[in-house]
Design a protein around this motif. Sequence first.
Motif, PDB file in Angstrom:
ATOM      1  N   UNK A 288      -4.558   3.702   2.328  1.00 49.01           N
ATOM      2  CA  UNK A 288      -3.249   3.173   2.905  1.00 49.01           C
ATOM      3  C   UNK A 288      -2.901   1.651   2.845  1.00 49.01           C
ATOM      4  N   UNK A 289      -1.833   1.326   2.263  1.00 47.16           N
ATOM      5  CA  UNK A 289      -1.607   0.044   2.160  1.00 47.16           C
ATOM      6  C   UNK A 289      -1.441  -0.509   3.658  1.00 47.16           C
ATOM      7  N   UNK A 290      -1.932  -1.742   3.849  1.00 46.39           N
ATOM      8  CA  UNK A 290      -1.963  -2.319   5.026  1.00 46.39           C
ATOM      9  C   UNK A 290      -1.561  -3.670   5.139  1.00 46.39           C
ATOM     10  N   UNK A 291      -0.689  -4.391   6.028  1.00 49.79           N
ATOM     11  CA  UNK A 291      -0.424  -5.703   5.876  1.00 49.79           C
ATOM     12  C   UNK A 291      -1.771  -6.438   6.196  1.00 49.79           C
ATOM     13  N   UNK A 292      -1.964  -7.617   5.270  1.00 49.87           N
ATOM     14  CA  UNK A 292      -2.996  -8.341   5.532  1.00 49.87           C
ATOM     15  C   UNK A 292      -4.367  -7.509   4.732  1.00 49.87           C
TER      16      UNK A 292
ATOM     17  N   UNK B  85       0.118  -4.690  -9.371  1.00 48.35           N
ATOM     18  CA  UNK B  85      -1.060  -5.610  -9.124  1.00 48.35           C
ATOM     19  C   UNK B  85      -0.606  -6.552  -8.000  1.00 48.35           C
ATOM     20  N   UNK B  86       0.786  -6.826  -7.900  1.00 47.55           N
ATOM     21  CA  UNK B  86       1.084  -7.457  -6.575  1.00 47.55           C
ATOM     22  C   UNK B  86       0.791  -6.778  -5.374  1.00 47.55           C
ATOM     23  N   UNK B  87       1.133  -5.385  -5.363  1.00 48.58           N
ATOM     24  CA  UNK B  87       0.998  -4.734  -4.145  1.00 48.58           C
ATOM     25  C   UNK B  87      -0.303  -4.531  -3.896  1.00 48.58           C
ATOM     26  N   UNK B  88      -1.355  -4.373  -4.897  1.00 46.31           N
ATOM     27  CA  UNK B  88      -2.804  -4.290  -4.551  1.00 46.31           C
ATOM     28  C   UNK B  88      -3.266  -5.701  -3.935  1.00 46.31           C
ATOM     29  N   UNK B  89      -2.734  -6.713  -4.549  1.00 49.37           N
ATOM     30  CA  UNK B  89      -3.143  -8.290  -4.100  1.00 49.37           C
ATOM     31  C   UNK B  89      -2.666  -8.428  -2.662  1.00 49.37           C
ATOM     32  N   UNK B  90      -1.525  -7.992  -2.293  1.00 48.43           N
ATOM     33  CA  UNK B  90      -0.791  -8.276  -1.086  1.00 48.43           C
ATOM     34  C   UNK B  90      -1.431  -7.193   0.117  1.00 48.43           C
ATOM     35  N   UNK B  91      -1.459  -5.911  -0.406  1.00 47.15           N
ATOM     36  CA  UNK B  91      -1.487  -4.809   0.650  1.00 47.15           C
ATOM     37  C   UNK B  91      -2.835  -4.290   0.508  1.00 47.15           C
ATOM     38  N   UNK B  92      -3.870  -4.581  -0.370  1.00 48.11           N
ATOM     39  CA  UNK B  92      -5.285  -4.061  -0.150  1.00 48.11           C
ATOM     40  C   UNK B  92      -6.314  -4.996  -0.084  1.00 48.11           C
ATOM     41  N   UNK B  93      -5.943  -6.421  -0.657  1.00 46.06           N
ATOM     42  CA  UNK B  93      -6.749  -7.399  -0.496  1.00 46.06           C
ATOM     43  C   UNK B  93      -6.187  -8.244   0.778  1.00 46.06           C
TER      44      UNK B  93
END
Length: 499
Positions: free
Chosen positions: A197-201, A263-271
């Motif tokens: 699940x995507x998470x802030x940070x 890519x943006x979503x993975x960089x912001x919400x996965x990493x």
Amino acid sequence: MGDMMNQETLMQWIIILPLLAIPGILLFHKKPNLREASTLIVGALLLIAVVAFYQGFDATSGSYVHWWELMPGLDIAFRAEPLGVLFSLVAGSLWLVTSIYAIGYMRGHGEANQTRFYTCFAVAISGVMGLAFADNLFTLFVFYEVLTLSTYPLVTHAGTDKARHGGRVYLSILLSTSILFFLFAIIGTWAEAGTLTFAQGGVFDSTTSKTMMSVLLVLFIFGIGKAAVMPFHRWLPAAMVAPTPVSALLHAVAVVKAGVFTILKVCVYVFGIDLLADLDVTDWLLYLATAGVLLASLVAMRQDNLKKRLAYSTVGQLGYITVGALLATQAGVLGGAMHIVAHAFGKITLFFCAGAIMVAAHKTEISDMRGLGKTMPITMIAFFIGSMSIIGLPPAAGMWSKWYLLMGSLEAHQWAVMIVLMISSLLNIAYLLPIPLRAFFDGNRSVVSIKREHIKEAPWPSLLALSITAIMTLVLFFWPQVFYGLAESLASVAGGTNG
């Protein structure tokens, strides 16, 4: 609570609505006017739904919908966040415009299999909306693949050997990258973080090894083949065998934007950008994406076929968004998100113009387009406006995203990246501006005289569509607030650490 309820219902409608056009499209396959009307009515409803959703969107609460659980931890679920809302607004507005354009183009060109074309188009847009609102990597992956499979028949639409070859390249690259890399990246994330699940940070905690996270990042960047990061970009020029409305859908609305969005979503919400900034491999990937921007621009300059030139231009422009994500700064994320919007409206205008030139003047090579301004003035003016946005010149929307990307490079102290972005903008001028200039000034630099009786533009629906997107490109320069607001809240989510 009632209001929240509406937002959640509305989000599900946005994902399902495009599919509701299909019964009408199939039912009226022998009555083109009614068949196209079903696409346009649903397209208009989708736009209304997306705008209504945006107006009720509250970044703090984030509407959430759970469809079903396949296994513990593997859910099909949706949540609204700023980047998804931004993407759904872009795709929702451009589907309607592309449908209007397609009607003029497909009829003007006498294309076969139009019913199949509109059906696959609708499935693809539904896939985009599911992807935009995905709450986790599993849901995102499912809709990502739906998008690949539903656009394949669009790429091979012509049914010729060339179209089939283009379709094979398209499918083989997109499926192999997503199964060999993307899927492994998702499994690796699940193994390391215990959640998809995507998470802030970001989802990783301080115990995850940096080596593992670096490996996962590399797998994600190359696995998201739709972002056309070199060397996995060949599918994009190969897909140019498709009819122009498909090129417009692939390059501006659905496929490539789904790639850079992911890519943006993975960089912001996965990493999370704090973690990205810490990983050594981030810089290597950043330089690779930056080199891709430069190489694609150089290859674009050498193409005489207009659609091929625009295809390589897209590879370069997508690189900007990947660069924005990998700069791991708030300004970079903001610039990347803004560039999704600016590139969508600018590039779709250019593709619409390329198709209009082909339908009305039967020209596909740039060298044959000298003096075309006298017969197709509206198309060539629209082409000029779209070019300005891709270059990043005011008063076109592309200026803002490039500005923030440069700010992001400054913030990250990446001088080389900043210089390449500037050189690439000069190359954009070199491969785009001569096209409209030659159209309006013929060889001895005298202005082409435009006479009423000479004018032979594309069919009016196509002309209307390219005028709308060209005007929107200018409007978004003066009033970028809607998209800027969403990009800014994404950047602040990215900047907020998870403690």
